[in-house]
Write a protein that holds these residues in place. Structure first.
Motif, PDB file in Angstrom:
ATOM      1  N   SER A   1       0.653 -96.902 -30.105  1.00 27.47           N
ATOM      2  CA  SER A   1       0.760 -95.448 -30.303  1.00 27.47           C
ATOM      3  C   SER A   1       1.723 -95.097 -31.441  1.00 27.47           C
ATOM      4  O   SER A   1       2.477 -94.121 -31.346  1.00 27.47           O
ATOM      5  CB  SER A   1       1.204 -94.763 -29.000  1.00 27.47           C
ATOM      6  N   VAL A   2       1.701 -95.888 -32.511  1.00 31.24           N
ATOM      7  CA  VAL A   2       2.550 -95.637 -33.684  1.00 31.24           C
ATOM      8  C   VAL A   2       1.737 -94.826 -34.697  1.00 31.24           C
ATOM      9  O   VAL A   2       0.684 -95.289 -35.154  1.00 31.24           O
ATOM     10  CB  VAL A   2       3.027 -96.953 -34.312  1.00 31.24           C
TER      11      VAL A   2
ATOM     12  N   VAL B   1       8.497 -98.377 -40.338  1.00 31.82           N
ATOM     13  CA  VAL B   1       7.114 -98.130 -40.729  1.00 31.82           C
ATOM     14  C   VAL B   1       6.971 -96.683 -41.177  1.00 31.82           C
ATOM     15  O   VAL B   1       7.491 -95.768 -40.537  1.00 31.82           O
ATOM     16  CB  VAL B   1       6.148 -98.475 -39.573  1.00 31.82           C
ATOM     17  N   VAL B   2       6.290 -96.485 -42.308  1.00 30.21           N
ATOM     18  CA  VAL B   2       6.061 -95.138 -42.828  1.00 30.21           C
ATOM     19  C   VAL B   2       5.065 -94.431 -41.916  1.00 30.21           C
ATOM     20  O   VAL B   2       4.052 -95.012 -41.511  1.00 30.21           O
ATOM     21  CB  VAL B   2       5.521 -95.197 -44.273  1.00 30.21           C
ATOM     22  N   THR B   3       5.357 -93.171 -41.590  1.00 30.19           N
ATOM     23  CA  THR B   3       4.564 -92.458 -40.590  1.00 30.19           C
ATOM     24  C   THR B   3       4.057 -91.131 -41.142  1.00 30.19           C
ATOM     25  O   THR B   3       4.469 -90.680 -42.216  1.00 30.19           O
ATOM     26  CB  THR B   3       5.410 -92.209 -39.330  1.00 30.19           C
ATOM     27  N   GLU B   4       3.155 -90.524 -40.375  1.00 30.76           N
ATOM     28  CA  GLU B   4       2.665 -89.193 -40.707  1.00 30.76           C
ATOM     29  C   GLU B   4       3.709 -88.158 -40.298  1.00 30.76           C
ATOM     30  O   GLU B   4       4.288 -88.258 -39.215  1.00 30.76           O
ATOM     31  CB  GLU B   4       1.349 -88.916 -39.979  1.00 30.76           C
TER      32      GLU B   4
ATOM     33  N   GLY C   1       5.570-102.223 -26.765  1.00 28.35           N
ATOM     34  CA  GLY C   1       4.822-101.363 -25.856  1.00 28.35           C
ATOM     35  C   GLY C   1       4.497-100.027 -26.495  1.00 28.35           C
ATOM     36  O   GLY C   1       4.513 -99.868 -27.713  1.00 28.35           O
ATOM     37  N   LYS C   2       4.205 -99.054 -25.651  1.00 24.71           N
ATOM     38  CA  LYS C   2       3.788 -97.734 -26.126  1.00 24.71           C
ATOM     39  C   LYS C   2       4.995 -96.938 -26.611  1.00 24.71           C
ATOM     40  O   LYS C   2       6.010 -96.837 -25.933  1.00 24.71           O
ATOM     41  CB  LYS C   2       3.077 -96.986 -25.001  1.00 24.71           C
TER      42      LYS C   2
ATOM     43  N   LYS D   1      -6.158 -98.275 -34.622  1.00 27.47           N
ATOM     44  CA  LYS D   1      -5.688 -98.346 -33.238  1.00 27.47           C
ATOM     45  C   LYS D   1      -4.263 -97.823 -33.074  1.00 27.47           C
ATOM     46  O   LYS D   1      -3.714 -97.897 -31.962  1.00 27.47           O
ATOM     47  CB  LYS D   1      -5.739 -99.798 -32.741  1.00 27.47           C
ATOM     48  N   SER D   2      -3.649 -97.309 -34.162  1.00 30.92           N
ATOM     49  CA  SER D   2      -2.237 -96.896 -34.137  1.00 30.92           C
ATOM     50  C   SER D   2      -1.366 -98.004 -33.554  1.00 30.92           C
ATOM     51  O   SER D   2      -0.526 -97.777 -32.688  1.00 30.92           O
ATOM     52  CB  SER D   2      -2.071 -95.602 -33.331  1.00 30.92           C
ATOM     53  N   LEU D   3      -1.580 -99.216 -34.056  1.00 29.53           N
ATOM     54  CA  LEU D   3      -0.965-100.408 -33.470  1.00 29.53           C
ATOM     55  C   LEU D   3      -0.272-101.225 -34.549  1.00 29.53           C
ATOM     56  O   LEU D   3      -0.759-101.327 -35.681  1.00 29.53           O
ATOM     57  CB  LEU D   3      -2.052-101.257 -32.790  1.00 29.53           C
ATOM     58  N   ILE D   4       0.890-101.809 -34.204  1.00 32.26           N
ATOM     59  CA  ILE D   4       1.558-102.805 -35.041  1.00 32.26           C
ATOM     60  C   ILE D   4       1.501-104.124 -34.278  1.00 32.26           C
ATOM     61  O   ILE D   4       2.057-104.244 -33.184  1.00 32.26           O
ATOM     62  CB  ILE D   4       3.019-102.424 -35.347  1.00 32.26           C
ATOM     63  N   GLU D   5       0.830-105.111 -34.872  1.00 33.19           N
ATOM     64  CA  GLU D   5       0.587-106.388 -34.195  1.00 33.19           C
ATOM     65  C   GLU D   5       1.341-107.512 -34.899  1.00 33.19           C
ATOM     66  O   GLU D   5       1.049-107.819 -36.054  1.00 33.19           O
ATOM     67  CB  GLU D   5      -0.910-106.692 -34.182  1.00 33.19           C
ATOM     68  N   PRO D   6       2.318-108.141 -34.230  1.00 30.94           N
ATOM     69  CA  PRO D   6       2.973-109.315 -34.825  1.00 30.94           C
ATOM     70  C   PRO D   6       2.031-110.514 -34.820  1.00 30.94           C
ATOM     71  O   PRO D   6       1.314-110.750 -33.841  1.00 30.94           O
ATOM     72  CB  PRO D   6       4.183-109.559 -33.905  1.00 30.94           C
ATOM     73  N   ILE D   7       2.031-111.266 -35.923  1.00 30.16           N
ATOM     74  CA  ILE D   7       1.222-112.483 -36.043  1.00 30.16           C
ATOM     75  C   ILE D   7       2.148-113.604 -36.486  1.00 30.16           C
ATOM     76  O   ILE D   7       2.750-113.535 -37.563  1.00 30.16           O
ATOM     77  CB  ILE D   7       0.074-112.303 -37.049  1.00 30.16           C
ATOM     78  N   SER D   8       2.273-114.644 -35.674  1.00 34.07           N
ATOM     79  CA  SER D   8       3.160-115.772 -35.970  1.00 34.07           C
ATOM     80  C   SER D   8       2.364-116.921 -36.553  1.00 34.07           C
ATOM     81  O   SER D   8       1.303-117.280 -36.041  1.00 34.07           O
ATOM     82  CB  SER D   8       3.872-116.236 -34.696  1.00 34.07           C
ATOM     83  N   MET D   9       2.873-117.497 -37.648  1.00 29.09           N
ATOM     84  CA  MET D   9       2.296-118.704 -38.226  1.00 29.09           C
ATOM     85  C   MET D   9       3.058-119.904 -37.665  1.00 29.09           C
ATOM     86  O   MET D   9       4.272-120.013 -37.859  1.00 29.09           O
ATOM     87  CB  MET D   9       2.392-118.665 -39.748  1.00 29.09           C
ATOM     88  N   ILE D  10       2.336-120.775 -36.962  1.00 29.35           N
ATOM     89  CA  ILE D  10       2.984-121.818 -36.169  1.00 29.35           C
ATOM     90  C   ILE D  10       2.490-123.195 -36.598  1.00 29.35           C
ATOM     91  O   ILE D  10       1.286-123.395 -36.822  1.00 29.35           O
ATOM     92  CB  ILE D  10       2.720-121.587 -34.664  1.00 29.35           C
ATOM     93  N   VAL D  11       3.425-124.129 -36.730  1.00 30.10           N
ATOM     94  CA  VAL D  11       3.104-125.539 -36.958  1.00 30.10           C
ATOM     95  C   VAL D  11       2.989-126.212 -35.590  1.00 30.10           C
ATOM     96  O   VAL D  11       3.968-126.220 -34.831  1.00 30.10           O
ATOM     97  CB  VAL D  11       4.186-126.229 -37.807  1.00 30.10           C
TER      98      VAL D  11
END
Length: 525
Positions: free
Chosen positions: A28-29, A50-53, A69-70, A347-357
């Motif tokens: 809900s960002v 994060v830049v917002t409206e 979370g929300k 989706k008004s979503l910020i999703e962390p993505i980890s690069m893993i060895v």
């Protein structure tokens, strides 16, 4: 004739992207709808910005990293610009200071309170006014403190010295006026002595930022560059752009000769801008496309072929922008070597993505975590402006490493009887103990940080505790599994501290016995 397949040995052949679970995302960002080709997101080990409206001006959100979370629809904003915010960047040497630039032609420096935001923040710490048109990019100098670069739609790059007491700065230290069109990207080399830029005229320029002179300029017509990046200490540049046939491509350049690229590689026929990110510690290049759902990554080497494709992370959700966590904020226990924060507008979503060895061992992997740039500047603003260059101060990512603390706290030295003579053997043993316990001489401590600054930081640290948890370094566990993991980590830490305490008690008794013998010897004399 026999055929010999070419196998390439690499520690990072099987790196994979792991998206965070739903409860560890930021939901809900209200992400900005701006069409500007920027990241719109900046991350450090404490916050995500994060830049917002925002109606009636420009604003951005500063969310604590643990607050997943929300998001509350009335969550306070950082709002002081009269126009839309186009770029935000955290100070690499102060996790509570951030710079923002806007369509209102100003740059603002904000101090984020340690107690987190409780209401809208409208008062900035400094305001920089000098550009004639809107400001599209801001960049902090990688090694010098309080030096900020800004690029505006007036075709100028301005260098600002923030090491002043004035809240309003109306004249930059110097201005670079060699561009003929809008500047699209800026990148520094490792020590900040060179600046590379791309312009809307599709040319790449390597500039001496202090003199403002162009050292190299690419006039190659086969590659129209939009973003450029220095590749660590390889003395090479990586650019992303389009070919003559409008295919998206990446190109590698020698920074001392921009006449012809060392290599070019077409990727696809999409139209979104490609954002390059380079990890100098692992020599991995990540290419993120705006409007794409995937992230490609390559291994870079100084020898041919310079670019070796590893694989790509695929997702159905397109990214509007992306943020990158500094290396000192990664989870080394899970062999995480890079972390993205993907802005999903749909989706008004910020999703962390980890690069893993993928590694089976749970111990610290020294080979994939070499010393990396820390949170201490290696130069003052005046030193850099006077012509000095210095590489970044490196730190170790090993958990519990003393080097990780950007502002080390002074430790009290043991008190000995000033009347008792000290033998060389006793002094050597004391110095050995001091080195093991992290003691430092008073002169060294004064060089790194004054005592009042350390005490002030300790007081600030107390205000971050919530119900016994450090909200930045150790957020409260949310699931039973996380609670068990925290319990086992604490048990292991208690066991290690008990062993250390036993060793210190034995060494203390040895020192007491030697002092007693010395005193008896001095009395007999």
């Amino acid at each position: 004739m026999s055929w010999h397949p070419q196998y390439r040995s690499s520690k990072f052949r099987h790196v994979f992207g792991k998206p965070a679970s739903k409860e560890n995302c930021y939901d809900s960002v209200p992400i900005t709808r701006s069409v500007h080709d920027n990241h719109f997101c900046a991350v450090n080990p404490h916050f995500i910005a994060v830049v917002t409206e925002c109606a009636g001006g420009g604003a951005f959100l500063v969310i604590p990293l643990h607050q997943t979370g929300k998001l509350d629809p009335y969550y306070p904003k950082v709002c002081g610009h009269r126009g839309n915010v186009l770029d935000v960047k955290w100070n690499p040497f102060d996790d509570f200071e951030i710079a923002s630039c806007s369509e209102d032609a100003t740059i603002k420096i904000w101090s984020i309170p340690k107690q987190l935001l409780t209401r809208n923040l409208t008062a900035c710490r400094k305001e920089l006014v000098g550009h004639a048109r809107r400001v599209g990019l801001v960049e902090w100098h990688p090694t010098a403190a309080n030096i900020l670069f800004s690029a505006g739609y007036d075709y100028k790059v301005m260098i600002w010295n923030l090491d002043t007491k004035e809240p309003l700065i109306t004249s930059p230290m110097s201005t670079i006026s060699c561009h003929q069109d809008v500047i699209l990207s800026m990148s520094f080399n490792t020590n900040g002595s060179l600046l590379a830029t791309t312009c809307k005229d599709r040319k790449i320029r390597v500039i001496d930022p202090r003199a403002g002179t162009v050292l190299q300029e690419a006039s190659y017509k086969g590659h129209r560059a939009s973003k450029v990046l220095f590749l660590g200490n390889l003395k090479k540049l990586m650019s992303t752009g389009t070919s003559r046939w409008n295919n998206r491509q990446v190109a590698l350049w020698d920074q001392d000769n921009l006449s012809v690229p060392l290599m070019e590689e077409d990727l696809d026929g999409s139209s979104g801008v490609l954002f390059p990110f380079y990890d100098a510690d692992t020599s991995i290049l990540y290419v993120v496309g705006k409007g794409d759902g995937n992230i490609r990554y390559y291994e870079v080497s100084a020898d041919k072929p310079h670019l070796s494709y590893l694989t790509e992370y695929r997702s159905y959700n397109p990214q509007k922008g992306i943020g990158v966590m500094p290396k000192r904020g990664l989870d080394v226990s899970s062999c995480e070597i890079f972390r993205f924060y993907k802005l999903i507008t749909t989706k008004s979503l910020i999703e962390p993505i980890s690069m893993i060895v993928p590694r089976r061992s749970e111990s610290y992997q020294e080979d994939i975590y070499p010393p990396t740039a820390g949170a201490q500047p290696s130069l003052t603003a005046q030193e850099w402006l006077s012509g000095m260059n210095r590489d970044p101060i490196l730190v170790s990512l090993r958990p519990g490493s003393e080097l990780l603390r950007p502002h080390p706290l002074p430790a009290e030295r043991p008190v000995f009887n000033s009347m008792a003579p000290a033998s060389p053997q006793l002094l050597n043993q004391t110095e050995k103990l001091a080195a093991e316990d992290g003691w430092r001489s008073s002169s060294l401590l004064e060089e790194k940080t004054p005592r009042w600054a350390a005490e002030h930081r300790l007081e600030e640290k107390k205000t971050w505790l919530t119900n016994g948890f450090d909200v930045f370094e150790c957020p409260p566990p949310k699931t039973e599994n996380e609670l068990l993991q925290m319990f086992y980590r604490q048990q292991e830490e208690i066991r290690r501290l008990r062993e250390l305490l036993t060793q210190r008690e034995v060494q203390a008794k040895q020192l007491e016995l030697e002092i007693k013998n010395l005193r008896m010897g001095s009395e007999q004399l």
